[in-house]
Design a protein around this motif. Structure first.
Motif, short mmCIF file in Angstrom:
data_model
loop_
_atom_site.label_atom_id
_atom_site.label_comp_id
_atom_site.label_asym_id
_atom_site.label_seq_id
_atom_site.Cartn_x
_atom_site.Cartn_y
_atom_site.Cartn_z
N LEU A 328 0.87 -1.04 0.10
CA LEU A 328 -0.18 -0.16 0.12
C LEU A 328 0.77 1.07 -0.13
N HIS A 329 2.05 1.23 0.69
CA HIS A 329 2.95 2.33 0.85
C HIS A 329 3.42 2.46 -0.58
N SER A 330 3.87 1.75 -1.31
CA SER A 330 4.49 1.72 -2.59
C SER A 330 3.14 2.35 -3.47
N VAL A 331 2.10 1.89 -3.42
CA VAL A 331 0.97 2.21 -4.33
C VAL A 331 0.90 3.70 -3.97
N PHE A 332 0.52 4.31 -2.99
CA PHE A 332 0.35 5.62 -2.48
C PHE A 332 1.49 6.51 -3.04
N ASP A 333 2.78 6.06 -2.86
CA ASP A 333 3.99 6.81 -3.18
C ASP A 333 3.85 7.13 -4.57
N PHE A 334 3.43 5.87 -5.60
CA PHE A 334 3.37 6.12 -7.11
C PHE A 334 2.19 7.12 -7.42
N LEU A 335 0.94 6.87 -6.57
CA LEU A 335 0.09 8.04 -6.86
C LEU A 335 0.28 9.40 -6.53
N ALA A 336 0.84 9.58 -5.24
CA ALA A 336 1.38 10.95 -5.01
C ALA A 336 2.44 11.42 -6.14
N PHE A 337 3.08 10.75 -6.66
CA PHE A 337 4.05 11.15 -7.57
C PHE A 337 3.47 11.41 -8.89
N LYS A 338 2.45 10.72 -9.11
CA LYS A 338 1.49 10.83 -10.24
C LYS A 338 0.75 12.17 -10.28
N ASN A 339 0.08 12.52 -9.11
CA ASN A 339 -0.72 13.44 -8.88
C ASN A 339 0.39 14.77 -9.13
N ASP A 340 1.50 14.49 -8.54
CA ASP A 340 2.29 15.70 -8.35
C ASP A 340 2.94 16.22 -10.09
N VAL A 341 3.00 15.27 -10.69
CA VAL A 341 3.29 15.51 -11.91
C VAL A 341 2.04 16.08 -13.04
N ALA A 342 0.80 15.80 -12.75
CA ALA A 342 -0.19 15.98 -13.42
C ALA A 342 -0.55 17.65 -12.79
N PHE A 343 -0.21 17.89 -11.50
CA PHE A 343 -0.65 19.12 -11.14
C PHE A 343 0.36 20.25 -11.66
N TRP A 344 1.39 20.09 -11.76
CA TRP A 344 2.39 20.73 -12.34
C TRP A 344 2.61 21.01 -13.70
N LYS A 345 2.03 19.75 -14.56
CA LYS A 345 1.62 19.98 -15.75
C LYS A 345 0.96 21.18 -16.31
N ASP A 346 -0.44 21.06 -15.77
CA ASP A 346 -1.41 22.10 -16.19
C ASP A 346 -1.22 23.30 -15.00
N ASN A 347 -0.33 23.35 -14.27
CA ASN A 347 -0.51 24.67 -13.38
C ASN A 347 -0.02 25.98 -14.40
N ARG A 348 -0.70 27.09 -14.11
CA ARG A 348 -0.30 28.32 -14.60
C ARG A 348 0.07 29.52 -13.71
N SER A 349 -0.13 29.35 -12.40
CA SER A 349 0.17 30.01 -11.43
C SER A 349 0.62 29.48 -10.31
N MET A 350 1.33 30.61 -9.48
CA MET A 350 1.97 30.12 -7.96
C MET A 350 0.96 30.54 -6.99
N GLU A 351 -0.03 30.96 -7.35
CA GLU A 351 -1.08 31.71 -6.35
C GLU A 351 -1.53 30.49 -5.40
N GLY A 352 -1.31 30.72 -3.99
CA GLY A 352 -1.75 29.83 -2.96
C GLY A 352 -0.42 28.82 -2.54
N LEU A 353 0.83 29.05 -3.44
CA LEU A 353 1.61 27.97 -3.22
C LEU A 353 2.97 28.81 -2.54
N SER A 354 3.55 28.11 -1.69
CA SER A 354 4.87 28.68 -1.09
C SER A 354 6.00 28.15 -1.76
N ALA A 355 6.72 29.15 -2.60
CA ALA A 355 7.91 28.49 -3.16
C ALA A 355 8.90 28.44 -2.15
#
Length: 409
Positions: A328-355
């Protein structure tokens, strides 16, 4: 917390957990998965139908066992400092076990106190010779029928580098004081600075497994794992002797005794038992997989001992639960990485994020990766930690987003 920061934080916690478990339970799951893949690839690429020239084996005919299940043999074990024992009078008899029933004998144990000679103390060799003979037959006679006496040999000395000194420094002590005394710390430093030397180690356990297997084969249908264990009673190779081998699968490196001038006496634990053919083949497959992983750099030296230690000392129910949690840990780790890639792929603004938080997490992940790399962690753990080192670089508003940075890829 935004989803990207949460994913990065989750990746950091996951990598930290992997770093803490690298020598324990998570190593077991990784080794089992690698072993399964290696076993599949080995069976797929080794090719079938290839016949090797056995001892006196021709292309046709049948191979039949010389002995039957339940036949009685006398077993004697000798210690000798050479690999071949032609004259039994020169060896040291350490155990005599009469009336051993082939394929049905229960476990027999014996402990012998061995005193190494000067030659063995100075990096000499030592061998254990198991001599089988038909019950009631004089095993030292010269005019015996073929197959009346046969032997198995085990080297009791193994040459390997000494284990690393695990003495560390207590970082929580006052002023970072070392745990050991200054003289001990200096000795540890000198030992680490000196080149590694091979030291002879004595194997304290010797388990002889007599296989309960008395099956006739055609020469073309002999299983490949059994060929190296076949011993024939005659030069024609029509009758094979009982299968037996020394089981060293559970002999760990840290259980071996270093041999030097100070070693005056050490116990040798002997055991004779009946084994099954499927367990012998399973051990062979696992050993081949461990050796292949080490040679390819996928697994570290001695990592297989940690996997075996989990089987020896772990609770089977806790082990099963740990496997499920690790999956389960490996599956969740993969899903977190997948969601991270999808988020930054479509992100156009740094609003609400802490650099700043993103950069700090990326630096922490990089430090963990470098620490694992410096400690010669297995390649699988390095890859898992390397994928967690992700950093999103965002250009000023109005410009297209910069590509995501994936160090080590």
């Amino acid at each position: 917390m935004p989803p990207a920061a949460a994913a990065v934080a989750a990746g950091g916690a996951a990598a930290g957990g992997q770093q803490q478990q690298q020598g324990g339970v998570s190593t077991f799951l990784q080794a089992v998965l690698r072993m399964g893949m290696m076993w599949y690839m080995f069976n797929m690429f080794k090719g079938g139908g290839q016949q090797t020239a056995g001892t006196g084996a021709a292309s046709g005919g049948m191979l039949r066992p010389l002995y039957a299940r339940g036949d009685l043999v006398d077993l004697r074990m000798f210690l000798y400092e050479r690999p071949y024992l032609h004259d039994f009078a020169k060896g040291t008899l350490v155990w005599e076990l009469p009336g051993v029933a082939l394929g049905t004998t229960p476990e027999h144990k014996h402990t012998y106190s061995y005193r190494p000679s000067k030659a063995v103390q100075n990096n000499g060799t030592l061998f254990l010779h198991a001599v089988f003979s038909r019950a009631g037959v004089d095993f030292a006679a010269e005019d015996l029928p073929p197959g009346s006496v046969f032997t198995k040999t085990l080297p009791l000395i193994r040459y390997m580098a000494p284990l690393k000194n695990k003495t560390g420094v207590n970082l929580l002590a006052a002023e970072g004081g070392p745990v050991t005394t200054p003289k001990a710390s200096q000795a540890v430093s000198d030992q680490e600075a000196a080149p590694a030397q091979w030291v002879s180690h004595f194997k304290p356990n010797a388990t002889l497994s007599i296989i309960d297997h008395f099956t006739a084969y055609t020469r073309a249908n002999v299983p490949q794992p059994l060929r190296e264990h076949f011993q024939f009673a005659d030069q024609e190779g029509e009758q094979y002797l009982p299968l037996s081998y020394f089981d060293e699968f559970w002999l760990l490196r840290d259980k071996m005794v270093p041999v030097n001038d100070s070693l005056l006496e050490t116990p040798l634990h002997l055991e004779v038992k009946t084994g099954s053919i499927w367990w012998m083949q399973l051990q062979q497959q696992m050993e081949q997989s461990f050796n292949m992983q080490t040679s390819m750099g996928i697994a570290g030296e001695g990592e297989s001992d940690e996997v075996k230690r989990i089987f020896l000392e772990g609770n089977p129910y806790l082990l099963a639960l740990t496997m499920v949690v690790s999956l389960l840990h490996s599956v969740f780790d993969f899903l977190a990485f997948k969601n991270d890639v999808a988020f930054w792929k479509d992100n156009r603004s740094m609003e609400g994020l802490s650099a700043r938080s993103i950069m700090v997490n990326a630096v922490c992940q990089l430090i963990i990766l470098l620490y694992l790399f410096d400690n010669e962690t297995s390649t699988v753990v390095l890859i898992s930690s390397g994928t967690a080192v992700t950093e999103a670089e965002r250009a000023p508003p109005g410009l297209p987003p910069q590509p995501m940075c994936l160090p080590w890829f």
